[in-house]
Design a protein around this motif. Structure first.
Motif, PDB file in Angstrom:
ATOM      1  N   CYS A 186       0.837  -1.211   0.000  1.00  7.28           N
ATOM      2  CA  CYS A 186       0.000   0.000   0.000  1.00  7.28           C
ATOM      3  C   CYS A 186       0.868   1.256   0.000  1.00  7.28           C
ATOM      4  CB  CYS A 186      -0.914   0.008   1.225  1.00  7.28           C
ATOM      5  SG  CYS A 186      -2.194  -1.261   1.213  1.00  7.28           S
ATOM      6  N   PHE A 187       1.961   1.221   0.773  1.00  2.06           N
ATOM      7  CA  PHE A 187       2.838   2.382   0.870  1.00  2.06           C
ATOM      8  C   PHE A 187       3.566   2.645  -0.446  1.00  2.06           C
ATOM      9  CE2 PHE A 187       7.093   4.103   1.907  1.00  2.06           C
ATOM     10  CZ  PHE A 187       6.705   5.320   2.453  1.00  2.06           C
ATOM     11  N   ALA A 188       4.072   1.574  -1.054  1.00  3.03           N
ATOM     12  CA  ALA A 188       4.861   1.738  -2.280  1.00  3.03           C
ATOM     13  C   ALA A 188       4.044   2.291  -3.433  1.00  3.03           C
ATOM     14  CB  ALA A 188       5.481   0.395  -2.675  1.00  3.03           C
ATOM     15  N   TYR A 189       2.805   1.842  -3.562  1.00  3.55           N
ATOM     16  CA  TYR A 189       1.958   2.324  -4.653  1.00  3.55           C
ATOM     17  C   TYR A 189       1.393   3.716  -4.386  1.00  3.55           C
ATOM     18  CZ  TYR A 189       1.985  -2.103  -7.189  1.00  3.55           C
ATOM     19  OH  TYR A 189       2.369  -3.203  -7.918  1.00  3.55           O
ATOM     20  N   GLY A 190       1.568   4.205  -3.167  1.00  6.22           N
ATOM     21  CA  GLY A 190       0.995   5.505  -2.817  1.00  6.22           C
ATOM     22  C   GLY A 190       1.547   6.641  -3.637  1.00  6.22           C
ATOM     23  N   ILE A 191       2.809   6.537  -4.054  1.00  5.18           N
ATOM     24  CA  ILE A 191       3.423   7.629  -4.796  1.00  5.18           C
ATOM     25  C   ILE A 191       2.746   7.842  -6.146  1.00  5.18           C
ATOM     26  CG2 ILE A 191       5.195   6.280  -6.005  1.00  5.18           C
ATOM     27  CD1 ILE A 191       7.152   8.568  -5.215  1.00  5.18           C
ATOM     28  N   CYS A 196      -2.565   3.113  -5.531  1.00  2.00           N
ATOM     29  CA  CYS A 196      -2.683   2.973  -4.075  1.00  2.00           C
ATOM     30  C   CYS A 196      -4.148   2.933  -3.653  1.00  2.00           C
ATOM     31  CB  CYS A 196      -1.969   4.130  -3.377  1.00  2.00           C
ATOM     32  SG  CYS A 196      -2.159   4.142  -1.592  1.00  2.00           S
ATOM     33  N   LEU A 197      -4.936   3.846  -4.196  1.00  2.00           N
ATOM     34  CA  LEU A 197      -6.363   3.873  -3.861  1.00  2.00           C
ATOM     35  C   LEU A 197      -7.062   2.605  -4.350  1.00  2.00           C
ATOM     36  CD1 LEU A 197      -7.188   7.609  -4.662  1.00  2.00           C
ATOM     37  CD2 LEU A 197      -7.066   6.536  -2.405  1.00  2.00           C
ATOM     38  N   ALA A 245      -2.214   5.726   3.650  1.00  2.00           N
ATOM     39  CA  ALA A 245      -2.169   7.172   3.883  1.00  2.00           C
ATOM     40  C   ALA A 245      -0.745   7.705   3.780  1.00  2.00           C
ATOM     41  CB  ALA A 245      -2.762   7.494   5.255  1.00  2.00           C
ATOM     42  N   ALA A 246       0.226   6.957   4.323  1.00  2.00           N
ATOM     43  CA  ALA A 246       1.627   7.379   4.232  1.00  2.00           C
ATOM     44  C   ALA A 246       2.082   7.412   2.776  1.00  2.00           C
ATOM     45  CB  ALA A 246       2.512   6.431   5.046  1.00  2.00           C
ATOM     46  N   GLY A 247       1.655   6.421   2.006  1.00  4.93           N
ATOM     47  CA  GLY A 247       1.998   6.414   0.588  1.00  4.93           C
ATOM     48  C   GLY A 247       1.350   7.558  -0.169  1.00  4.93           C
ATOM     49  N   LEU A 248       0.095   7.830   0.153  1.00  8.95           N
ATOM     50  CA  LEU A 248      -0.601   8.951  -0.494  1.00  8.95           C
ATOM     51  C   LEU A 248       0.081  10.280  -0.188  1.00  8.95           C
ATOM     52  CD1 LEU A 248      -4.366   8.036   0.092  1.00  8.95           C
ATOM     53  CD2 LEU A 248      -3.132   8.010  -2.084  1.00  8.95           C
ATOM     54  N   ARG A 249       0.577  10.423   1.035  1.00 11.78           N
ATOM     55  CA  ARG A 249       1.266  11.663   1.397  1.00 11.78           C
ATOM     56  C   ARG A 249       2.487  11.877   0.492  1.00 11.78           C
ATOM     57  NH1 ARG A 249       0.746  16.073   1.763  1.00 11.78           N
ATOM     58  NH2 ARG A 249      -0.983  15.719   3.204  1.00 11.78           N
ATOM     59  N   LEU A 250       3.238  10.813   0.200  1.00 15.24           N
ATOM     60  CA  LEU A 250       4.367  10.931  -0.721  1.00 15.24           C
ATOM     61  C   LEU A 250       3.891  11.290  -2.128  1.00 15.24           C
ATOM     62  CD1 LEU A 250       6.716   7.962   0.250  1.00 15.24           C
ATOM     63  CD2 LEU A 250       7.063  10.391   0.684  1.00 15.24           C
ATOM     64  N   GLY A 251       2.796  10.650  -2.562  1.00 15.69           N
ATOM     65  CA  GLY A 251       2.271  10.930  -3.892  1.00 15.69           C
ATOM     66  C   GLY A 251       1.810  12.357  -4.045  1.00 15.69           C
ATOM     67  N   HIS A 271       9.053  13.667   5.203  1.00 12.60           N
ATOM     68  CA  HIS A 271       9.130  14.041   6.619  1.00 12.60           C
ATOM     69  C   HIS A 271       7.774  13.879   7.289  1.00 12.60           C
ATOM     70  CE1 HIS A 271      10.441  16.266  10.184  1.00 12.60           C
ATOM     71  NE2 HIS A 271       9.361  17.015  10.061  1.00 12.60           N
ATOM     72  N   ARG A 272       6.702  14.233   6.583  1.00 10.20           N
ATOM     73  CA  ARG A 272       5.362  14.149   7.165  1.00 10.20           C
ATOM     74  C   ARG A 272       4.786  12.737   7.127  1.00 10.20           C
ATOM     75  NH1 ARG A 272       3.183  19.760   4.384  1.00 10.20           N
ATOM     76  NH2 ARG A 272       4.141  21.164   5.899  1.00 10.20           N
ATOM     77  N   SER A 273       5.317  11.912   6.234  1.00  9.93           N
ATOM     78  CA  SER A 273       4.791  10.547   6.150  1.00  9.93           C
ATOM     79  C   SER A 273       5.431   9.608   7.168  1.00  9.93           C
ATOM     80  CB  SER A 273       5.013   9.978   4.738  1.00  9.93           C
ATOM     81  OG  SER A 273       6.383   9.722   4.501  1.00  9.93           O
TER      82      SER A 273
END
Length: 336
Positions: A186-191, A196-197, A245-251, A271-273
């Motif tokens: 989930c995290f990796a696809y977030g970018i 990711c969704l 959510a952490a992955g989405l933050r990077l994306g 930093h925020r993720s």
């Protein structure tokens, strides 16, 4: 002059110091806050603002201004102090503040967490209802999960839940690896945002459908199923949503730079993720140990249900009660 009005006039200086702190946290340089802060000028301005906010804090404290203002100034001074006197030494107090104050508030304020939570748990709840309603939606579970997989699920949980200590230790290690794999996916696809969704939605629909199907009265092994999943469910499901959510933050940082260079935007988003992913990793570990030791044990269902309620309450307390903003919380919690 009224002290409150005097300090209100100095609020622009507070905002400016916050901007400089954020620039230094992202890249370690004040120049990232704008050309006027380049070189020595930025350092001098930062030091001047820091001294001014320290004086404002002393006034606010001495004249007993509203607690929200005093608390805000305390945190701003501490944040600026950390940038002015950087040190690699470990601080127990700083670590405690990071885990139990800064992290939950940053997570609470991040819209990516809200989006991931709504998508995952919304689809999970809806799919659970549709999977349970055999009369209204007789083919839903078969179409989503597959008839063969549903039969395998029933056969798996028709067996009595029990195990030796060796079994518990082995399965705990397996679940740590398995759960971590889900989170990293989930995290990796977030970018890339959309994949990711999609993965988050798929997991929500599939898991919700299986829960709803196994809750039917005519399904074999339903009692054993809920004996097994109840205890670790809150930890595991919440961790999946947080990983996404952490992955989405990077994306978001990749596609929405908010005036920064793409690299600096990615650094800020990373930093925020970190607090989000750290919370997800902690929950995955807690889920794995619960899933390895308590879930397959012959402990009474009442105890497992009580554990699930307690873990849900602790999760809610950490993310909602500790995360709820108190007083002015601007740039440290901005999602941009």
């Amino acid at each position: 002059m009224n002290i409150a009005k005097l300090l209100e006039k100095r609020r622009s200086n507070w905002d400016e110091l916050e901007q400089l702190c954020e620039a230094m946290e992202v890249s370690g340089k004040t120049v990232k806050a704008g050309e006027k802060y380049r070189g020595a000028a930025g350092v001098v301005r930062f030091a001047s603002l820091y001294r001014g906010v320290c004086a404002d804090l002393a006034l606010a404290d001495a004249y007993h201004l509203p607690p929200a203002t005093v608390t805000y100034l305390h945190r701003l001074v501490a944040r600026a102090h950390n940038q002015l006197y950087r040190s690699g030494k470990f601080s127990a107090v700083g670590f405690f503040d990071l885990i139990f104050r800064d992290a939950p508030r940053q997570i609470f304020a991040d819209p990516c967490v809200r989006i991931a939570t709504i998508v995952f748990f919304g689809l999970f709840g809806l799919s659970m209802y549709l999977g349970y309603q055999q009369t209204l939606f007789p083919e839903f579970a078969d179409n989503v999960v597959g008839t063969d997989q549903l039969h395998s699920l029933e056969q798996m949980y028709e067996q009595r839940i029990d195990g030796s200590l060796d079994h518990y230790v082995t399965m705990s290690g397996f679940y740590i690896m398995h759960n971590t794999g889900i989170g990293l996916q989930c995290f990796a696809y977030g970018i890339l945002l959309i994949p990711c969704l999609y993965i988050l939605a798929y997991n929500g629909v599939a898991l919700g459908t299986m829960f709803g199907y196994m809750a039917r009265e005519d399904v074999g092994g339903s009692d054993n199923f809920f004996h097994f999943v109840t205890a670790h469910g809150p930890f595991e499901l919440t961790a999946i949503a947080l990983s996404a959510a952490a992955g989405l933050r990077l994306g978001v940082g990749l596609f929405y730079t908010d005036g920064l260079t793409r690299m600096d935007s990615m650094r800020r988003s990373a930093h925020r993720s970190v607090p989000i992913m750290a919370a997800a990793a902690t929950l995955f570990v807690l889920a794995a140990f619960t899933e390895g030791f308590l879930s397959p044990s012959p402990a009474p269902y009442l105890f497992k249900a009580a554990w699930a309620i307690m873990s849900s309450a602790l999760i809610s307390f950490y993310f909602v009660v500790l995360g709820f903003p108190r007083g002015p919380q601007r740039s440290t919690l901005r999602s941009g």
